[in-house]
Design a protein around this motif. Structure first.
Motif, PDB file in Angstrom:
ATOM      1  N   ALA A   8      -5.717   2.761   5.588  1.00 26.42           N
ATOM      2  CA  ALA A   8      -4.506   2.850   4.169  1.00 26.42           C
ATOM      3  C   ALA A   8      -5.252   1.990   2.750  1.00 26.42           C
ATOM      4  O   ALA A   8      -4.268   2.919   1.695  1.00 26.42           O
ATOM      5  CB  ALA A   8      -3.462   1.765   4.893  1.00 26.42           C
ATOM      6  N   GLY A  62      -7.166   4.821   1.533  1.00 32.41           N
ATOM      7  CA  GLY A  62      -5.891   5.831   0.714  1.00 32.41           C
ATOM      8  C   GLY A  62      -5.533   5.752  -1.242  1.00 32.41           C
ATOM      9  O   GLY A  62      -5.106   6.423  -1.505  1.00 32.41           O
ATOM     10  N   PHE A  63      -5.105   4.750  -0.524  1.00 27.99           N
ATOM     11  CA  PHE A  63      -4.641   3.844  -1.802  1.00 27.99           C
ATOM     12  C   PHE A  63      -5.620   3.539  -2.653  1.00 27.99           C
ATOM     13  O   PHE A  63      -5.014   4.547  -4.504  1.00 27.99           O
ATOM     14  CB  PHE A  63      -4.506   2.959  -1.619  1.00 27.99           C
ATOM     15  CG  PHE A  63      -3.774   1.916  -2.564  1.00 27.99           C
ATOM     16  CD1 PHE A  63      -2.108   1.787  -2.421  1.00 27.99           C
ATOM     17  CD2 PHE A  63      -3.949   0.921  -3.326  1.00 27.99           C
ATOM     18  CE1 PHE A  63      -1.337   1.522  -3.289  1.00 27.99           C
ATOM     19  CE2 PHE A  63      -2.868  -0.355  -4.657  1.00 27.99           C
ATOM     20  CZ  PHE A  63      -1.486   0.660  -4.613  1.00 27.99           C
ATOM     21  N   LEU A 120       1.321  -1.175   0.272  1.00 29.62           N
ATOM     22  CA  LEU A 120       0.163  -0.043   0.034  1.00 29.62           C
ATOM     23  C   LEU A 120       1.023   1.044  -0.171  1.00 29.62           C
ATOM     24  O   LEU A 120       0.044   2.719   0.423  1.00 29.62           O
ATOM     25  CB  LEU A 120      -1.145  -0.043   1.347  1.00 29.62           C
ATOM     26  CG  LEU A 120      -2.092  -1.250   1.279  1.00 29.62           C
ATOM     27  CD1 LEU A 120      -2.550  -1.332   2.726  1.00 29.62           C
ATOM     28  CD2 LEU A 120      -3.394  -1.017   0.051  1.00 29.62           C
ATOM     29  N   ASP A 121       2.079   1.058  -0.802  1.00 22.93           N
ATOM     30  CA  ASP A 121       2.895   2.194  -0.821  1.00 22.93           C
ATOM     31  C   ASP A 121       2.621   3.517  -1.394  1.00 22.93           C
ATOM     32  O   ASP A 121       1.585   3.068  -2.770  1.00 22.93           O
ATOM     33  CB  ASP A 121       4.513   2.264  -1.304  1.00 22.93           C
ATOM     34  CG  ASP A 121       4.958   0.990  -0.570  1.00 22.93           C
ATOM     35  OD1 ASP A 121       5.489   1.473   0.482  1.00 22.93           O
ATOM     36  OD2 ASP A 121       5.492  -0.145  -1.070  1.00 22.93           O
ATOM     37  N   GLN A 122       2.348   4.643  -0.670  1.00 19.80           N
ATOM     38  CA  GLN A 122       1.439   5.438  -1.773  1.00 19.80           C
ATOM     39  C   GLN A 122       2.390   6.113  -3.186  1.00 19.80           C
ATOM     40  O   GLN A 122       1.736   5.766  -3.889  1.00 19.80           O
ATOM     41  CB  GLN A 122       1.895   7.253  -1.181  1.00 19.80           C
ATOM     42  CG  GLN A 122      -0.072   6.935  -0.227  1.00 19.80           C
ATOM     43  CD  GLN A 122      -0.296   6.892  -0.742  1.00 19.80           C
ATOM     44  OE1 GLN A 122      -0.826   8.548  -2.252  1.00 19.80           O
ATOM     45  NE2 GLN A 122      -1.422   5.955  -0.686  1.00 19.80           N
ATOM     46  N   TYR A 123       3.600   5.999  -3.249  1.00 21.25           N
ATOM     47  CA  TYR A 123       4.667   6.282  -4.953  1.00 21.25           C
ATOM     48  C   TYR A 123       3.566   4.988  -5.867  1.00 21.25           C
ATOM     49  O   TYR A 123       3.824   5.095  -7.045  1.00 21.25           O
ATOM     50  CB  TYR A 123       5.859   6.390  -4.146  1.00 21.25           C
ATOM     51  CG  TYR A 123       6.515   4.421  -3.959  1.00 21.25           C
ATOM     52  CD1 TYR A 123       6.657   3.609  -4.420  1.00 21.25           C
ATOM     53  CD2 TYR A 123       7.247   4.788  -2.711  1.00 21.25           C
ATOM     54  CE1 TYR A 123       6.861   2.581  -3.462  1.00 21.25           C
ATOM     55  CE2 TYR A 123       7.608   4.012  -1.768  1.00 21.25           C
ATOM     56  CZ  TYR A 123       7.836   3.176  -2.686  1.00 21.25           C
ATOM     57  OH  TYR A 123       8.559   1.915  -1.943  1.00 21.25           O
ATOM     58  N   ASP A 159      -8.052   5.778  -2.962  1.00 19.60           N
ATOM     59  CA  ASP A 159      -8.452   6.938  -3.513  1.00 19.60           C
ATOM     60  C   ASP A 159      -7.744   7.961  -4.981  1.00 19.60           C
ATOM     61  O   ASP A 159      -7.982   8.587  -5.444  1.00 19.60           O
ATOM     62  CB  ASP A 159      -8.281   7.793  -2.358  1.00 19.60           C
ATOM     63  CG  ASP A 159     -10.143   7.731  -1.639  1.00 19.60           C
ATOM     64  OD1 ASP A 159     -10.768   7.038  -2.031  1.00 19.60           O
ATOM     65  OD2 ASP A 159      -9.528   8.025  -0.300  1.00 19.60           O
ATOM     66  N   THR A 160      -6.108   7.494  -3.743  1.00 20.74           N
ATOM     67  CA  THR A 160      -4.602   7.771  -4.784  1.00 20.74           C
ATOM     68  C   THR A 160      -5.088   7.361  -6.157  1.00 20.74           C
ATOM     69  O   THR A 160      -5.303   8.660  -7.476  1.00 20.74           O
ATOM     70  CB  THR A 160      -3.718   7.382  -4.308  1.00 20.74           C
ATOM     71  OG1 THR A 160      -3.733   8.301  -2.877  1.00 20.74           O
ATOM     72  CG2 THR A 160      -2.435   7.926  -5.147  1.00 20.74           C
ATOM     73  N   ALA A 196       0.521   3.843  -5.374  1.00 20.98           N
ATOM     74  CA  ALA A 196      -0.382   3.917  -5.912  1.00 20.98           C
ATOM     75  C   ALA A 196      -1.073   5.109  -6.978  1.00 20.98           C
ATOM     76  O   ALA A 196      -0.953   5.618  -7.938  1.00 20.98           O
ATOM     77  CB  ALA A 196      -1.276   4.548  -4.510  1.00 20.98           C
ATOM     78  N   ARG A 197       0.575   6.009  -6.927  1.00 19.07           N
ATOM     79  CA  ARG A 197       0.473   7.240  -7.380  1.00 19.07           C
ATOM     80  C   ARG A 197       0.955   6.797  -9.079  1.00 19.07           C
ATOM     81  O   ARG A 197       0.874   7.766  -9.861  1.00 19.07           O
ATOM     82  CB  ARG A 197       1.671   8.899  -6.970  1.00 19.07           C
ATOM     83  CG  ARG A 197       0.579   9.147  -6.169  1.00 19.07           C
ATOM     84  CD  ARG A 197       1.564  10.942  -5.598  1.00 19.07           C
ATOM     85  NE  ARG A 197       3.169   9.822  -5.244  1.00 19.07           N
ATOM     86  CZ  ARG A 197       3.004   9.404  -3.545  1.00 19.07           C
ATOM     87  NH1 ARG A 197       2.285  10.380  -3.036  1.00 19.07           N
ATOM     88  NH2 ARG A 197       4.585   9.402  -3.638  1.00 19.07           N
ATOM     89  N   ARG A 220      -2.119   5.787 -10.787  1.00 14.48           N
ATOM     90  CA  ARG A 220      -2.849   7.317 -11.119  1.00 14.48           C
ATOM     91  C   ARG A 220      -2.185   7.225 -11.995  1.00 14.48           C
ATOM     92  O   ARG A 220      -3.366   7.849 -13.054  1.00 14.48           O
ATOM     93  CB  ARG A 220      -3.203   7.851  -9.710  1.00 14.48           C
ATOM     94  CG  ARG A 220      -2.982   9.343 -10.098  1.00 14.48           C
ATOM     95  CD  ARG A 220      -3.160  10.444  -9.098  1.00 14.48           C
ATOM     96  NE  ARG A 220      -1.471  10.992  -9.751  1.00 14.48           N
ATOM     97  CZ  ARG A 220      -0.888  11.133  -8.923  1.00 14.48           C
ATOM     98  NH1 ARG A 220      -1.376  11.608  -7.352  1.00 14.48           N
ATOM     99  NH2 ARG A 220       0.211  12.100  -9.450  1.00 14.48           N
TER     100      ARG A 220
END
Length: 389
Positions: free
Chosen positions: A247, A250-251, A209-212, A253-254, A214-215, A218
């Protein structure tokens, strides 16, 4: 091997971006192109050696070309030979598909400062079939590779990848661990069956679930997206019940910031007996029960601590189902896919996980063929929505 590269009867073509499919980014190496499975901005935010390694590993990256060549060589530089030389890992083969059929699995052989994959010599009869053909060369699952040139006795031309673009994120199971080649990983099997252009962001041990990540999902062009979550979170023991659901939200949503209406499959974990009711972390041991050394996984957590928020696969499936239901009204293009429907407890009796954690090649095929039906329905549902709209 060096003599083969110097053969005057062979035409040399540098590997260009038009030949390469399945990579998120290509960067210039010392002599050729290096494929990556996350963009540079995301890679600069990685502070874990394991994550850095799997992002460089080219699972799902392949060259596609049309050629009438009888002889064909791929000139490369393997960038991490420790992966190639690990006896507990599958051989780092190049899957050669001709008109969609797997014909050979050569390995890279040293030739002075570079290495050569003799594509044709590994095929039946030591040559490619007669006539112009579609040739795909799938890079090794785990070995980072610099691509230099293609050498053949006839010209090669880039071949487009037809079909909707499917971007998938998952764990080592999606990455293709234990399968005999990258084209055998279940997402590759499913993509070929469903007629999809695959970008495989399966990261062994790193679906966290790392945001990078997810981005990156995206920002990538995609006609279909999927995320398979859970097993790494349990065997890494990285979340508790309190932090897991936010988390995941958020993943998602991104991803939705860039793909508000793209079909998005939220996939729960496949069945894995050691973690169904026992938390992580996982421990990997080397064992030899008479058939040679192999890896074997076991869960080391205490089931009694589930009440305090430790996660198991059973709990994660329940939470992902609840999250999908919570988002259903605002996100009609989000679809829950239950992992045990792809591989469940009954399947484990006939297709046991050889290391108690990862599917073998035959089981990857089983999962991929089942997943293909789900992918077709997801793509078709969106087509019908667009038509009706």
């Amino acid at each position: 091997m060096r003599d083969m590269l110097d053969d005057a009867s062979l035409q040399s073509s540098p590997v260009t971006a038009e030949l390469v499919h399945g990579a998120v980014e290509l960067t210039a190496g010392e002599r050729g192109l290096c494929p990556w499975r996350l963009p540079g901005r995301a890679r600069r935010q990685i502070h874990d050696e394991g994550m850095a390694a799997v992002v460089a590993a080219p699972s799902g990256v392949r060259l596609r070309m049309r050629t009438a060549a009888d002889r064909l060589l791929l000139q490369v530089v393997p960038l991490d030979r420790t992966v190639h030389d690990d006896p507990l890992r599958p051989a780092q083969v190049y899957d050669v598909l001709v008109d969609g059929e797997l014909l050979a699995q050569p390995v890279a052989e040293p030739a002075a400062e570079e290495w050569v994959v003799d594509v044709a010599a590994a095929c039946p009869g030591g040559r490619l079939p007669d006539g112009e053909r579609l040739v795909e060369i799938w890079l090794p699952t785990e070995e980072p590779t610099e691509l230099i040139a293609v050498h053949g006795d006839a010209p090669v031309a880039p071949a487009a990848q037809p079909g909707p673009r499917w971007v998938h994120h998952g764990s080592s199971i999606s990455h293709g661990a234990v399968a005999v080649g990258a084209s055998h990983a279940w997402p590759a099997v499913a993509a070929r069956s469903a007629g999809l252009d695959l970008v495989n962001l399966g990261f062994a041990g790193q679906a966290m679930l790392d945001q990078y990540t997810a981005r990156s999902l995206r920002d990538l062009p995609a006609d279909l997206l999927s995320v398979k979550l859970g097993i790494n979170i349990v065997n890494g023991d990285t979340f508790r019940l309190r932090s897991f659901a936010p988390a995941v939200h958020g993943f998602l949503d991104t991803i939705r910031d860039g793909h508000p209406e793209t079909p998005l499959l939220l996939m729960t974990p496949i069945w894995c007996g050691i973690h169904e009711h026992t938390p992580g972390p996982v421990e990997i041991a080397e064992v030899d029960d008479g058939g040679g050394p192999r890896s074997l996984a076991r869960a080391t957590g205490d089931p009694a601590q589930v009440a305090a928020g430790r996660l198991t696969l059973t709990i994660i499936r329940e939470e992902l189902a609840r999250i999908a239901a919570d988002r259903a009204a605002e996100d009609p293009h989000l679809h829950l896919v239950e992992g045990p429907g792809l591989y469940g407890a009954e399947d484990a009796r006939t297709h046991p996980l050889p290391d108690a954690l990862h599917p073998d090649t035959a089981t990857h095929r089983l999962i991929g063929e089942r997943a293909a039906d789900t992918l077709r329905r997801a793509v078709e549902s969106t087509t019908q929505t667009v038509r009706s709209g």
